[in-house]
Design an enzyme around this catalytic site. Structure first.
Site, short mmCIF file in Angstrom:
data_model
loop_
_atom_site.label_atom_id
_atom_site.label_comp_id
_atom_site.label_asym_id
_atom_site.label_seq_id
_atom_site.Cartn_x
_atom_site.Cartn_y
_atom_site.Cartn_z
N HIS A 17 0.84 -1.21 0.00
CA HIS A 17 0.00 0.00 0.00
C HIS A 17 0.87 1.26 0.00
CE1 HIS A 17 -3.21 -2.53 2.25
NE2 HIS A 17 -3.71 -2.27 1.05
N LYS A 41 -16.25 -7.01 5.19
CA LYS A 41 -15.24 -7.87 5.84
C LYS A 41 -15.15 -7.54 7.34
CE LYS A 41 -12.16 -7.27 1.89
NZ LYS A 41 -10.94 -6.55 1.50
N ARG A 92 -2.05 -5.70 -8.15
CA ARG A 92 -0.85 -6.51 -7.90
C ARG A 92 -0.67 -7.61 -8.93
NH1 ARG A 92 -2.84 -7.82 -1.98
NH2 ARG A 92 -4.63 -8.04 -3.36
N SER A 130 -2.97 -7.63 3.05
CA SER A 130 -3.32 -7.47 4.47
C SER A 130 -3.80 -8.79 5.04
CB SER A 130 -4.43 -6.43 4.63
OG SER A 130 -4.01 -5.19 4.14
O1 PNS Z 1 -9.06 -2.71 0.44
P1 PNS Z 1 -10.32 -3.19 -0.18
O2 PNS Z 1 -11.14 -3.98 0.83
O3 PNS Z 1 -10.10 -3.94 -1.47
O4 PNS Z 1 -11.18 -1.88 -0.55
C1 PNS Z 1 -12.45 -1.97 -1.14
C2 PNS Z 1 -13.18 -0.61 -1.11
C3 PNS Z 1 -13.26 -0.10 0.31
C4 PNS Z 1 -12.41 0.39 -1.95
C5 PNS Z 1 -14.60 -0.82 -1.70
O5 PNS Z 1 -15.24 -1.85 -0.99
C6 PNS Z 1 -15.45 0.45 -1.65
O6 PNS Z 1 -15.28 1.34 -2.44
N1 PNS Z 1 -16.38 0.52 -0.67
C7 PNS Z 1 -17.25 1.66 -0.48
C8 PNS Z 1 -18.70 1.33 -0.86
C9 PNS Z 1 -18.90 1.43 -2.37
O7 PNS Z 1 -18.77 2.49 -2.96
N2 PNS Z 1 -19.24 0.29 -2.98
C10 PNS Z 1 -19.46 0.18 -4.40
C11 PNS Z 1 -18.17 -0.14 -5.12
S1 PNS Z 1 -18.43 -0.46 -6.82
#
Ligand code: PNS
Length: 162
Positions: A17, A41, A92, A130
């Site tokens: 990150h 999660k 990645r 993570s």
């Molecule tokens: O580190 P991660 O868990 O891969 O991050 C995922 C994240 C937080 C970027 C994604 O779940 C997100 O954008 N969540 C906010 C809710 C949202 O906008 N959902 C629709 C995404 S298309």
């Protein structure tokens, strides 16, 4: 002013990150690391803990244009509130692609003004996640080469807490 958002769970932030963060910080005048509050999660660290860990790790990189904020709700909504033009995601490996592609297209559908930019970390960091770091730490393995030192310390403390 070019404003970007680097969103994620950051549970916890890893060296992968941080590599993406450094690259993104050079592309934008202002970059917000946005820590998702309502993720499906189950997280190990609370939102205030994650914010603190990211702030400390980012401060060590001496990037003056980076800010850490928690967010809840839709990412595109947060991007709109912050007047950000782009979302940065780390890519990645091919295995990341399907989910990232779907999310980028969905976010574009929800708000066509927000672009998604993919950045790849240094190749020697691409195997770090993570989830795996938490598993190694839980099983007593050494994670010091995968995460910043404040995170390694916090993982040790958190896992002896339980
Ligand atoms: O580190 P991660 O868990 O891969 O991050 C995922 C994240 C937080 C970027 C994604 O779940 C997100 O954008 N969540 C906010 C809710 C949202 O906008 N959902 C629709 C995404 S298309």
């Amino acid at each position: 002013m070019r404003k970007g958002i680097y969103p994620g769970s950051f549970d916890p932030i890893t060296n992968g990150h941080l590599d993406v963060l450094q690259r993104a910080a050079h592309l934008f005048d202002h970059l917000i690391i946005a820590i998702a509050r309502d993720n499906a999660k189950a997280s190990l660290f609370s939102i205030p803990e994650r914010v603190h860990l990211v702030e400390k790790a980012a401060a060590a990189l001496k990037l003056s244009n980076v800010q850490v904020l928690p967010f809840e709700g839709l990412l595109v909504e947060f991007a709109r509130q912050q007047s950000a033009q782009a979302v940065v995601r780390g890519l990645r490996a091919i295995s990341d692609f399907e989910f990232e592609f779907q999310m980028a297209l969905m976010n574009r559908k929800l708000d066509p003004r927000v672009e998604t930019i993919f950045l790849t970390p240094r190749e020697e960091l691409t195997y770090i996640s993570s989830r795996i770091v938490k598993e190694i730490a839980r099983l007593g393995g050494d994670v010091t080469s995968f995460v910043p030192s404040n995170v390694a310390t916090a993982l040790k403390a958190k896992l002896t807490e339980h």
